[in-house]
Design a protein around this motif. Structure first.
Motif, PDB file in Angstrom:
ATOM      1  N   ALA A  35      -3.341  -3.740  11.588  1.00  0.00           N
ATOM      2  CA  ALA A  35      -2.898  -5.060  12.027  1.00  0.00           C
ATOM      3  C   ALA A  35      -2.540  -5.926  10.834  1.00  0.00           C
ATOM      4  N   ASP A  36      -3.361  -5.864   9.778  1.00  0.00           N
ATOM      5  CA  ASP A  36      -3.065  -6.622   8.570  1.00  0.00           C
ATOM      6  C   ASP A  36      -1.719  -6.219   7.992  1.00  0.00           C
ATOM      7  N   LEU A  37      -1.453  -4.925   7.962  1.00  0.00           N
ATOM      8  CA  LEU A  37      -0.201  -4.416   7.417  1.00  0.00           C
ATOM      9  C   LEU A  37       0.973  -4.918   8.241  1.00  0.00           C
ATOM     10  N   LYS A  38       0.826  -4.874   9.553  1.00  0.00           N
ATOM     11  CA  LYS A  38       1.906  -5.297  10.437  1.00  0.00           C
ATOM     12  C   LYS A  38       2.160  -6.795  10.319  1.00  0.00           C
ATOM     13  N   VAL A  39       1.097  -7.582  10.283  1.00  0.00           N
ATOM     14  CA  VAL A  39       1.235  -9.032  10.146  1.00  0.00           C
ATOM     15  C   VAL A  39       1.883  -9.378   8.809  1.00  0.00           C
ATOM     16  N   ALA A  40       1.472  -8.685   7.758  1.00  0.00           N
ATOM     17  CA  ALA A  40       2.046  -8.930   6.430  1.00  0.00           C
ATOM     18  C   ALA A  40       3.544  -8.652   6.431  1.00  0.00           C
ATOM     19  N   ALA A  63      -1.674  15.141   2.087  1.00  0.00           N
ATOM     20  CA  ALA A  63      -0.965  14.011   2.687  1.00  0.00           C
ATOM     21  C   ALA A  63      -1.736  13.433   3.859  1.00  0.00           C
ATOM     22  N   GLU A  64      -2.474  14.301   4.563  1.00  0.00           N
ATOM     23  CA  GLU A  64      -3.221  13.842   5.727  1.00  0.00           C
ATOM     24  C   GLU A  64      -4.400  12.953   5.330  1.00  0.00           C
ATOM     25  N   LYS A  65      -4.794  13.027   4.060  1.00  0.00           N
ATOM     26  CA  LYS A  65      -5.936  12.248   3.593  1.00  0.00           C
ATOM     27  C   LYS A  65      -5.551  10.813   3.248  1.00  0.00           C
ATOM     28  N   PHE A  66      -4.259  10.516   3.238  1.00  0.00           N
ATOM     29  CA  PHE A  66      -3.790   9.163   2.929  1.00  0.00           C
ATOM     30  C   PHE A  66      -3.724   8.341   4.212  1.00  0.00           C
ATOM     31  N   THR A  67      -4.314   7.144   4.178  1.00  0.00           N
ATOM     32  CA  THR A  67      -4.181   6.245   5.316  1.00  0.00           C
ATOM     33  C   THR A  67      -2.768   5.656   5.313  1.00  0.00           C
ATOM     34  N   GLU A  68      -2.392   5.029   6.408  1.00  0.00           N
ATOM     35  CA  GLU A  68      -1.073   4.409   6.485  1.00  0.00           C
ATOM     36  C   GLU A  68      -0.934   3.329   5.411  1.00  0.00           C
ATOM     37  N   GLU A  69      -1.998   2.563   5.221  1.00  0.00           N
ATOM     38  CA  GLU A  69      -1.956   1.506   4.221  1.00  0.00           C
ATOM     39  C   GLU A  69      -1.779   2.086   2.819  1.00  0.00           C
ATOM     40  N   GLU A  70      -2.423   3.200   2.536  1.00  0.00           N
ATOM     41  CA  GLU A  70      -2.304   3.833   1.223  1.00  0.00           C
ATOM     42  C   GLU A  70      -0.909   4.400   1.000  1.00  0.00           C
ATOM     43  N   MET A  71      -0.303   4.890   2.056  1.00  0.00           N
ATOM     44  CA  MET A  71       1.075   5.377   1.930  1.00  0.00           C
ATOM     45  C   MET A  71       2.020   4.218   1.601  1.00  0.00           C
ATOM     46  N   HIS A  72       1.827   3.093   2.265  1.00  0.00           N
ATOM     47  CA  HIS A  72       2.648   1.905   1.970  1.00  0.00           C
ATOM     48  C   HIS A  72       2.391   1.403   0.554  1.00  0.00           C
ATOM     49  N   ALA A  73       1.131   1.525   0.111  1.00  0.00           N
ATOM     50  CA  ALA A  73       0.813   1.108  -1.246  1.00  0.00           C
ATOM     51  C   ALA A  73       1.562   1.961  -2.266  1.00  0.00           C
ATOM     52  N   GLU A  74       1.715   3.256  -1.964  1.00  0.00           N
ATOM     53  CA  GLU A  74       2.452   4.140  -2.875  1.00  0.00           C
ATOM     54  C   GLU A  74       3.915   3.712  -2.991  1.00  0.00           C
TER      55      GLU A  74
END
Length: 581
Positions: free
Chosen positions: A24-29, A119-130
């Protein structure tokens, strides 16, 4: 209507959440950052920055977007202060993004992202951070090149961002993998990858061969068509990076292909990309500016002038956008040979903009020198005194002088003697440095008018005294005349001029840049008349046999663009078919 604009129009209706999850934080941001971009595109620049600044120290997307807006400002104004601020802010954004990246050890680096299970160990937020981290590095590299277009500086910047390039490549494999689970904000992640892959491929493909070989040795590669394709996909998809993909495409088609190429950007594609934004933001300064540039490239100079004037009237807060328009208006009136109007805008730039005071002062003096002895000189200025001021106004950006400024200073030194020998057509010479003959070549009347001015300059040289500069001056005038004749489809005459310059190589004392540029133009005519093998031979000579001359990097970029075109035609078996003039 662009997918990005559909997205911006719906941002207010997005999810409300009292209890925030990382998703939700990612989407709101993302929603808030798109809303800030909407303010920016509506000329509400400070409102956009204020909206972002409050969360820039905590949110990777707020931080990245804040820095991106400042970088867009720097990219369009060339102000040294803007470039420095943008660079420092982007560095801060990179630090913020690092906080959201997956914590890895030396042995468990981001390279493991290539592994299907990793790749499966990365959360969605971590992927966006990359992708945000890689984008920070990419934009910092762009600022490095903006500060100095010297190729060595570009190499150094490119090597420094090897991690950015590798991350984009690895993320591309992930988003294309059928095993990857797409998150709610996947389109924004994919758009970020398309932006990075597209930017790298497009930019690297423009570099001269010797630079490409070095970059390939350290793992870089570039494919222009693939890069354009990735950017097109990013621009046409509903995602946060659609605007940046669009802006990069517009810059390529309307600027990069001219300044660093042979002027063959796809203007129709640029207009197609621009029109939806102009419809949504009819007073948007950025889009009005690009609209003016498109008209200018097409040779519609009066229409371009109106667009640039409209851009200046659209907003008064960021004067730097006015300076971009002043620069283009200066050239528009140069194309029309209205020297006093061109002088007016050079004077405004000299007073208000700090990109290169030496260049602006040089242009002021250049326009005065184009006036006749009987003409009134604006503000009572004297071109000799102005030329003499040029060297003293030299400045350095990031410790280095601008190539254009170095050129202007070297040419102006001619006026430091007690009895200076006038430059023949300094305004028209600088017009060639900025590839302006490709613009007037679209308009027969403009080209014929410029040829008249050059004929007059040639007669003046023939009837004047023999000086140490005579051969250099004659070669310059013949180069510019050859360009006009080329665009008037008098190819045989133009070719004779370019060949004549080459025969005078040993007699040129100062303007050694004329030889490789004459060979470049000769090669382009050979290509235009279907003699690709001959064109390649001439272009290779221009590339290999000359060095340490004025504006060398820019000439090498243009030679590389011409060589790629010639070799492509030969490879496709078209060497016997002349191109359309």
């Amino acid at each position: 209507m662009s997918a990005l604009m559909n997205f911006t129009s719906r941002w207010k209706q997005k999810v409300k959440a009292d209890v925030r999850s990382p998703k939700a934080d990612l989407k709101v941001a993302l929603d808030e950052c798109v809303a800030a971009l909407d303010l920016f595109l509506s000329n509400r620049f400070e409102d956009a920055l204020t909206k972002l600044q409050s969360k820039a120290k905590d949110s990777m997307y707020h931080s990245l977007t804040y820095a991106t807006i400042l970088e867009m400002q720097a990219m369009m104004t060339f102000e040294p202060e803007d470039i420095t601020v943008a660079g420092n802010t982007m560095k801060d954004a990179q630090i913020i993004c690092q906080k959201f990246r997956k914590k890895t050890t030396v042995t468990d680096s981001i390279n493991s992202l290539m592994n299907r299970h990793a790749a499966e160990k990365f959360t969605e937020e971590e992927m966006h951070a990359e992708v945000c981290y890689a984008e920070c590095l990419l934009q910092r590299a762009a600022l490095t090149f903006l500060q100095d277009e010297n190729m060595i500086s570009f190499i150094k910047g490119s090597i420094k961002i090897r991690n950015s390039y590798q991350t984009y490549k690895e993320l591309l494999n992930v988003v294309q993998s059928s095993s990857y689970t797409k998150g709610e904000n996947y389109s924004h992640l994919e758009g970020g990858v398309q932006l990075g892959i597209g930017a790298f491929n497009l930019t690297i493909s423009l570099l001269p061969t010797r630079i490409l070989r070095l970059l390939e040795f350290v793992g870089f590669s570039g494919n222009k068509e693939y890069g354009l394709e990735q950017l097109q996909e990013g621009a046409s998809t509903e995602n946060f990076r659609a605007l940046l993909c669009t802006m990069l495409l517009l810059c390529y088609h309307t600027f990069m292909s001219f300044v660093l190429g042979t002027g063959e950007g796809d203007v129709d594609d640029a207009e197609r990309l621009l029109l939806p934004f102009l419809k949504r933001y009819p007073k948007g300064a950025i889009f009005l500016f690009f609209a003016g540039r498109i008209e200018e490239i097409r040779g519609n100079i009066d229409a371009a002038i109106l667009r640039f004037e409209e851009c200046c009237e659209a907003q008064q807060h960021w004067k730097q956008f006015h300076h971009m328009c002043y620069w283009e208006l200066m050239w528009c009136f140069t194309f029309k040979r209205q020297w006093k109007m061109a002088y007016f805008y050079a004077d405004l730039l000299c007073k208000e903009n700090s990109w290169s005071k030496s260049t602006y002062m040089y242009m002021k003096a250049a326009y005065l020198s184009m006036l006749g002895d009987e003409d009134y000189k604006p503000f009572g200025d004297d071109e000799i005194e102005l030329f003499r001021k040029v060297p003293s106004m030299k400045q350095k950006i990031a410790g280095k002088s601008l190539p254009t400024e170095k050129f202007a200073i070297r040419k102006a030194r001619r006026y430091l003697s007690q009895n200076p020998i006038k430059l023949p057509v300094p305004a028209l010479e600088m017009m060639y440095i900025w590839n302006g003959y490709t613009v007037i070549g679209k308009h027969q009347d403009l080209t014929e008018g410029m040829l008249e001015t050059l004929d007059e300059a040639e007669r003046t040289l023939e009837n004047g005294p023999v000086t140490e500069f005579l051969i250099d001056d004659q070669c310059l005038v013949k180069l510019l005349k050859g360009l006009c004749l080329k665009h008037l489809d008098k190819l045989s005459e133009a070719e004779q001029y370019f060949h004549w310059i080459h025969t005078k190589e040993q007699m040129i004392k100062y303007d050694h840049y004329l030889i490789p540029n004459a060979l470049l133009e000769h090669g382009l005519i050979c290509m235009q008349t279907g003699r690709n093998d001959e064109a390649i031979k001439i272009l290779e000579s221009a590339k290999q046999n000359y060095k340490n001359y004025s504006m060398e990097s820019r000439t090498h970029f243009r030679i590389q663009a011409a060589l790629l075109k010639a070799k492509s035609r030969t490879h496709n078996g078209k060497q016997s078919l002349p191109s359309t003039p």
